[in-house]
Design a protein around this motif. Sequence first.
Motif, short mmCIF file in Angstrom:
data_model
loop_
_atom_site.label_atom_id
_atom_site.label_comp_id
_atom_site.label_asym_id
_atom_site.label_seq_id
_atom_site.Cartn_x
_atom_site.Cartn_y
_atom_site.Cartn_z
N ARG A 105 4.64 1.39 -1.05
CA ARG A 105 4.93 0.93 -2.41
C ARG A 105 5.90 1.86 -3.13
O ARG A 105 6.89 1.42 -3.73
N LYS B 298 0.85 -1.19 0.00
CA LYS B 298 0.00 0.00 0.00
C LYS B 298 0.89 1.25 0.00
O LYS B 298 2.05 1.21 0.41
N GLU B 299 0.31 2.37 -0.46
CA GLU B 299 1.05 3.62 -0.38
C GLU B 299 1.08 4.13 1.06
O GLU B 299 0.12 3.91 1.81
N ASP C 72 0.69 1.47 -9.84
CA ASP C 72 -0.76 1.26 -9.91
C ASP C 72 -1.07 0.79 -11.34
O ASP C 72 -1.33 1.60 -12.22
#
Length: 388
Positions: free
Chosen positions: A61, A57-58, A253
Amino acid sequence: MIIKTSKYHPDLFSERAYQMCTKTVMDTTDENISFDENGISNHYFEYQAAAEKNLLKEPARSKALEKIVAEIKENGKGKKYDCLIGLSGGVDSTYVAYIVKELGLRPLAVHFDNGWNSELAVHNVNSIIEKLGFDLHTIVVNWEEFRDLQLSYLKASVIDIEVVSDHAIQATMFKLASQFNINYIISGTNIVTEFILPQAWIYPKLDYTNLKSIHDKFGTIKLKTYPRVPFYKYIKYTGFQQLTPISLLDYVDYNKKDAIATITDKLDWRDYGGKHCESLWTKFYQNYILPSKFGVDKRKAHLSTLICSGQISREEAMKTLESPIYDAQELSDDTEYVLKKLGLSPQEFENIMKKHPVPHEFYGTHEGNKRKYKMLLEKTSGLRKLFK
């Protein structure tokens, strides 16, 4: 409905009631599929586990990607290239090339020309290289040798004929990495669009023992120039040279539709109309040979992965599967072209298609060598991770 599923001799076929996963469109055409009490298949749960483990997750990432890029650049100082990328001209490899450029890396792009490239594939590869300014190394295999290998695999009646191309690609990537002292190979493999792929539908690409055995039995000419990875080179490249594979698309993404829009706009990329259809052979193999002879429709795996990653709905996937996998006229034209190029008569090809599937393992594998080396490495300090 009762279906028969087995990759072995027909006498060993077992009957099994047809069932489709209630979350994806994977079904019992994968002979190893399993379901829970709610009809959800192992593929769905395996995807969720892989995504949970590998898709960060950001902001984690982006930080992980920054670290990887920094390592590649540092390792590449003083070298002509800091990484290798494969370039087929398909969506995944094209988007990787685009991202690599955006990240400021200096790749050597590698393209495989096995004699089956479509005109559109040639256009896409040339356009990508021109617009991104990368150096390109094109592997042009000896057609007579490659044709003899493809015919050997057809006659052997094994499922993964694409080993012939994939082995040569990996062999060349390894050789180039050694030649230019490159430690990183960046690929378009990724979780969100292609994680699901039953093991019964494919075979390990680097098993040269299996490839050689099949060619020894069914081939008619000597392989003099075909790129290969005998087991000692497999050990050299995967162990001692410490080549690091990176699935770059797992760190961005990655949405298929968005990626297509980007490369169409930025790189003048043109759509093939199907996954891996940049190769006329792969198109024919996946859309005709696999479903007709082996009962395998790879669309189910591709669509199921997109369902799991939320890029399409299960209803959309079901609707796609209702459409013919091959246009009738297109199939007729492609069959004529393929048989002529391979030098097969319609009757010879029909006999091949009627022959019952045979497991790759029937022809021998390098698993025995792997076990011996694993035992040796367990006693050798610093090298145990080779076979983890």
